[in-house]
Design a protein around this motif. Structure first.
Motif, PDB file in Angstrom:
ATOM      1  N   SER A 231      -1.168 -13.604 -14.303  1.00 52.44           N
ATOM      2  CA  SER A 231      -0.477 -12.598 -13.495  1.00 52.44           C
ATOM      3  C   SER A 231      -1.237 -11.283 -13.531  1.00 52.44           C
ATOM      4  O   SER A 231      -2.053 -11.046 -14.424  1.00 52.44           O
ATOM      5  CB  SER A 231       0.951 -12.384 -14.010  1.00 52.44           C
ATOM      6  OG  SER A 231       0.931 -11.900 -15.337  1.00 52.44           O
ATOM      7  N   SER A 232      -0.960 -10.447 -12.559  1.00 51.77           N
ATOM      8  CA  SER A 232      -1.581  -9.123 -12.515  1.00 51.77           C
ATOM      9  C   SER A 232      -0.662  -8.175 -11.762  1.00 51.77           C
ATOM     10  O   SER A 232       0.321  -8.585 -11.145  1.00 51.77           O
ATOM     11  CB  SER A 232      -2.944  -9.183 -11.814  1.00 51.77           C
ATOM     12  OG  SER A 232      -2.780  -9.465 -10.437  1.00 51.77           O
ATOM     13  N   GLU A 233      -0.995  -6.904 -11.789  1.00 53.31           N
ATOM     14  CA  GLU A 233      -0.212  -5.915 -11.045  1.00 53.31           C
ATOM     15  C   GLU A 233      -0.430  -6.107  -9.538  1.00 53.31           C
ATOM     16  O   GLU A 233      -1.474  -6.584  -9.099  1.00 53.31           O
ATOM     17  CB  GLU A 233      -0.656  -4.506 -11.453  1.00 53.31           C
ATOM     18  CG  GLU A 233      -0.384  -4.163 -12.912  1.00 53.31           C
ATOM     19  CD  GLU A 233       1.090  -4.140 -13.241  1.00 53.31           C
ATOM     20  OE1 GLU A 233       1.879  -3.686 -12.372  1.00 53.31           O
ATOM     21  OE2 GLU A 233       1.469  -4.580 -14.343  1.00 53.31           O
ATOM     22  N   ILE A 234       0.598  -5.725  -8.763  1.00 52.26           N
ATOM     23  CA  ILE A 234       0.481  -5.785  -7.311  1.00 52.26           C
ATOM     24  C   ILE A 234      -0.605  -4.826  -6.851  1.00 52.26           C
ATOM     25  O   ILE A 234      -0.683  -3.682  -7.284  1.00 52.26           O
ATOM     26  CB  ILE A 234       1.815  -5.408  -6.640  1.00 52.26           C
ATOM     27  CG1 ILE A 234       2.939  -6.344  -7.106  1.00 52.26           C
ATOM     28  CG2 ILE A 234       1.669  -5.421  -5.128  1.00 52.26           C
ATOM     29  CD1 ILE A 234       2.730  -7.778  -6.731  1.00 52.26           C
ATOM     30  N   ARG A 235      -1.464  -5.324  -5.968  1.00 51.64           N
ATOM     31  CA  ARG A 235      -2.571  -4.519  -5.444  1.00 51.64           C
ATOM     32  C   ARG A 235      -2.322  -4.184  -3.970  1.00 51.64           C
ATOM     33  O   ARG A 235      -2.144  -5.060  -3.156  1.00 51.64           O
ATOM     34  CB  ARG A 235      -3.888  -5.307  -5.575  1.00 51.64           C
ATOM     35  CG  ARG A 235      -4.444  -5.361  -6.982  1.00 51.64           C
ATOM     36  CD  ARG A 235      -5.410  -6.539  -7.143  1.00 51.64           C
ATOM     37  NE  ARG A 235      -6.378  -6.662  -6.080  1.00 51.64           N
ATOM     38  CZ  ARG A 235      -7.654  -6.239  -6.144  1.00 51.64           C
ATOM     39  NH1 ARG A 235      -8.083  -5.648  -7.244  1.00 51.64           N
ATOM     40  NH2 ARG A 235      -8.477  -6.432  -5.142  1.00 51.64           N
ATOM     41  N   GLU A 236      -2.285  -2.917  -3.671  1.00 48.04           N
ATOM     42  CA  GLU A 236      -2.275  -2.502  -2.278  1.00 48.04           C
ATOM     43  C   GLU A 236      -3.753  -2.434  -1.842  1.00 48.04           C
ATOM     44  O   GLU A 236      -4.639  -2.402  -2.686  1.00 48.04           O
ATOM     45  CB  GLU A 236      -1.602  -1.137  -2.147  1.00 48.04           C
ATOM     46  CG  GLU A 236      -0.161  -1.103  -2.674  1.00 48.04           C
ATOM     47  CD  GLU A 236       0.834  -1.878  -1.814  1.00 48.04           C
ATOM     48  OE1 GLU A 236       0.440  -2.348  -0.723  1.00 48.04           O
ATOM     49  OE2 GLU A 236       1.983  -2.017  -2.236  1.00 48.04           O
ATOM     50  N   SER A 237      -4.099  -2.474  -0.565  1.00 50.30           N
ATOM     51  CA  SER A 237      -3.181  -2.323   0.541  1.00 50.30           C
ATOM     52  C   SER A 237      -2.817  -3.650   1.212  1.00 50.30           C
ATOM     53  O   SER A 237      -2.044  -3.669   2.175  1.00 50.30           O
ATOM     54  CB  SER A 237      -3.810  -1.397   1.584  1.00 50.30           C
ATOM     55  OG  SER A 237      -5.078  -1.903   1.966  1.00 50.30           O
ATOM     56  N   PHE A 238      -3.356  -4.774   0.704  1.00 49.15           N
ATOM     57  CA  PHE A 238      -3.109  -6.060   1.337  1.00 49.15           C
ATOM     58  C   PHE A 238      -1.726  -6.624   1.022  1.00 49.15           C
ATOM     59  O   PHE A 238      -1.303  -7.603   1.647  1.00 49.15           O
ATOM     60  CB  PHE A 238      -4.167  -7.089   0.898  1.00 49.15           C
ATOM     61  CG  PHE A 238      -5.439  -7.044   1.686  1.00 49.15           C
ATOM     62  CD1 PHE A 238      -5.578  -7.771   2.858  1.00 49.15           C
ATOM     63  CD2 PHE A 238      -6.515  -6.288   1.253  1.00 49.15           C
ATOM     64  CE1 PHE A 238      -6.760  -7.741   3.590  1.00 49.15           C
ATOM     65  CE2 PHE A 238      -7.702  -6.254   1.972  1.00 49.15           C
ATOM     66  CZ  PHE A 238      -7.827  -6.986   3.142  1.00 49.15           C
TER      67      PHE A 238
END
Length: 393
Positions: A231-238
């Protein structure tokens, strides 16, 4: 009525004035191994109208009878979320497209007839009487592919195109109408059930599997270490809606002269807010034929990107942040996290049909003790080599 039971089925469907259900038949729909997260029933309904009778061929998705499966899938949350996808989220996305003059709105989703969380008909807890009633795609000449074989190039192109639209439309909504996205959609984009506890139990199986494949023995430590990345942190901008379960059994295709011409994506139990690359990587490496990936991986990624950008432009979005290089970076990032997801999924994909338990009897022990086939070993070897080639593990 025969087979399984659905209480108060008459209350599930809004038929309109002058129409009445006069008969219905219910039977088990899916064979063991076709669906793990729900009990699926076929529902054939005869409706009396002013001009005669008409037939509705539906599928009822029910809460799984196994407490083990309910716990794995976090059914009280995921069943609620799936109902919301059909009843609330999909209409929002389609209306958003129409507001921009789009004529061919999202149509790769089964027709929705009705649903409930419980017999009270309120917005309370999901219980054993929860039902989601959808179009029966088998009657409409849609079919699933052999899960152990995967999709050919034509099917992969069809699906990757739909995936691009599935990701791009909610992304455009988020960018243009963030308040609506935050208020109407985000509450249902809860993180999917955690695989981590199951992965820990499967690590010994993975270790034993590596020991049976001579080419992988020198890579054993590297492969097992890769299972630490889940798992990882949510990445913007996608970041957008991610289906999160894009494997063979969740696509049904209609064929004409042996060629796939239409795709329907099903099973919106564990969708969440995340990277579109999650679905891209998982779909390609769990569900597409090996030789297709070897020859056409880059072509499929380019097709996805072209469709993704075309949808954003159609919805009048600024596409500057979404370069092809940025997408490739996103895929490379998510590829390192999807190794566990893909290799974990190979177990239910390649479990011999003769060894699959009925959903009512499934438990962790029964899922762990099936025979690992030669086809499973070959696919595992292929996935490991492909992920190493891309520096994902």
């Amino acid at each position: 009525m025969s087979g399984e039971e659905i209480k108060n089925i008459e209350d599930l469907i809004q038929l309109g004035e002058g129409k009445k259900i006069v008969n219905y038949k219910i039977n088990r729909l899916t064979a063991p191994g076709e669906n793990y997260g729900s009990l699926m029933l076929s529902v054939d309904i005869t409706v009396k109208t002013a001009t005669g009778n008409e037939e509705i061929h539906a599928v009822a998705k029910m809460v799984p009878p196994s407490e083990f499966i309910q716990e794995i899938f976090n059914t009280p949350v995921t069943f609620r979320n799936e109902i919301a996808f059909y009843k609330e989220i999909l209409p929002i996305l389609q209306d958003f497209q129409r507001q921009h003059g789009v004529k061919e709105v999202i149509d790769f989703v089964p027709k929705y007839y009705g649903s409930r969380r419980n017999l009270k008909g309120d917005e309370g807890k999901v219980d054993q009487d929860a039902v989601l009633l959808l179009e029966n795609l088998k009657v409409a000449n849609y079919t699933t592919f052999d899960r152990t074989q995967g999709f050919d190039l034509d099917a992969a192109k069809l699906i990757i195109t739909d995936l691009a639209q599935f990701h791009a439309v909610p992304l455009a909504l988020k960018l243009e109408k963030p308040d609506i996205f935050e208020k109407e959609i985000m509450p249902y984009l809860t993180h999917c059930p955690s695989y981590e506890l199951r992965i820990q139990r499967w690590l010994k199986q993975v270790s034993d599997l590596i020991d049976e494949i001579e080419e992988l023995k020198p890579l054993k430590e590297r492969i097992l270490k890769a299972h630490e990345h889940t798992s990882s942190e949510i990445r913007e901008s996608f970041a957008t809606i991610s289906h999160n379960d894009c494997w063979v059994n969740n696509y049904m295709l209609r064929l004409e002269n042996g060629k796939p011409v239409k795709n329907i994506m099903v099973d919106y139990q564990v969708y969440n807010y995340g990277s579109p690359a999650t679905d891209i990587v998982f779909f390609l490496f769990s569900s597409v034929k090996d030789d297709v990936l070897e020859k056409h991986y880059d072509d499929l990624i380019k097709l996805y990107y072209q469709t993704f950008i075309a949808v954003l432009e159609e919805l009048q979005c600024v596409t500057t942040p979404f370069t092809f290089e940025a997408l490739k970076d996103e895929i490379n990032h998510e590829g390192k996290l999807q190794f566990v997801h893909v290799t974990f999924m190979l177990y239910p994909i390649f479990i011999p049909k003769t060894e699959v338990e009925d959903i009512s009897k499934l438990n962790l022990k029964s899922m762990e003790q099936h025979k690992v086939t030669d086809a499973h070993k070959r696919k595992f070897l292929f996935v490991v080599n492909e992920f190493i080639k891309r520096n994902w593990i």
